[in-house]
Design an enzyme around this catalytic site. Sequence first.
Site, short mmCIF file in Angstrom:
data_model
loop_
_atom_site.label_atom_id
_atom_site.label_comp_id
_atom_site.label_asym_id
_atom_site.label_seq_id
_atom_site.Cartn_x
_atom_site.Cartn_y
_atom_site.Cartn_z
N HIS A 63 -23.40 59.58 -97.90
CA HIS A 63 -22.81 60.20 -99.09
C HIS A 63 -23.01 59.35 -100.35
O HIS A 63 -22.66 59.78 -101.45
CB HIS A 63 -21.33 60.53 -98.86
CG HIS A 63 -20.40 59.36 -98.95
ND1 HIS A 63 -19.92 58.71 -97.84
CD2 HIS A 63 -19.85 58.75 -100.02
CE1 HIS A 63 -19.11 57.72 -98.24
NE2 HIS A 63 -19.06 57.73 -99.56
N ASP A 107 -22.48 60.03 -91.26
CA ASP A 107 -22.52 59.53 -92.64
C ASP A 107 -23.21 58.16 -92.68
O ASP A 107 -22.59 57.13 -92.90
CB ASP A 107 -21.08 59.43 -93.17
CG ASP A 107 -21.03 59.17 -94.69
OD1 ASP A 107 -22.09 59.23 -95.33
OD2 ASP A 107 -19.92 58.91 -95.20
N SER A 205 -17.59 52.30 -99.78
CA SER A 205 -18.40 53.13 -98.89
C SER A 205 -19.71 52.47 -98.58
O SER A 205 -20.32 51.85 -99.44
CB SER A 205 -18.79 54.43 -99.57
OG SER A 205 -17.75 55.32 -99.54
N GLY A 206 -20.17 52.69 -97.34
CA GLY A 206 -21.50 52.18 -96.97
C GLY A 206 -21.47 50.74 -96.52
O GLY A 206 -22.43 50.25 -95.94
#
Length: 255
Positions: A63, A107, A205-206
């Site tokens: 994402h 994801d 995120s990530g």
Amino acid sequence: ASTMKNSSMGNTPSQISHGGGSEIIGGKEVEPHSLPFMAYVESKKSFCGGTLIHPQWVLTAAHCKDMSKVTLGAHSIKKKEKASKQAQKVDKRFPHPDYYQGSRENDLMLLKLKKPVKQTKTVQWLQLARVVKDPPAGSKCLVAGWGKTENKKTSDVLLSVNVTVVSRQTCNSRDYYNHNPVITSDMICAGSNSEKQADTCQGDSGGPFVCDGVLVGVTSFGRGCGSIKKPGVYSFLSEKRLKWIKKTMQSSEML
């Protein structure tokens, strides 16, 4: 609604994200360069975290859209840190082919850098394990990032916190995510223990989810940040996903 942890530079108050630009909740500044595999990944509009898993490859979340530049060896984002930082343009993005935004499934994304980075004291890759064990409930794992902190601002320096794994059964229960979205066997929930708030937030995120020195997952999403019954959710590096990572890296070498 649950949100991603990628931080967009714009402030949308309605955004409940775990995405891309903020501080770790309950975290502390890490000893500079003690996580030399940590990547700062940015697009024109937002940023995420990532993990260097090979001299030319960074693993992040699917994402985290349009990420075009990766900086390794950073501690402070604002400071020059010329001696430690290596910046690389992203050559190609490989989102997981089964990534589905609605259910948050798969994801994960691989970023191939234009050129391999050099291994130094401050830049090192984290070798992927052959098989990653599913961490049992109660396990303590480390998350890190430059995402939002308690004061709702992103952090200039790298922060980390230990989060506690919550069982999928608990995480899917009515008081927690209540199957919205469903926490699958390819996801891990982890957050605060009863004593202390701990979580990832927008901007994280990530980034890596590391248990006992092994990369076990990637920060994906959450609802709000730091709420005990809405722990952070991480994409688990299951056997199938490890195969996808290795296959993608190998087939890209052939091109």
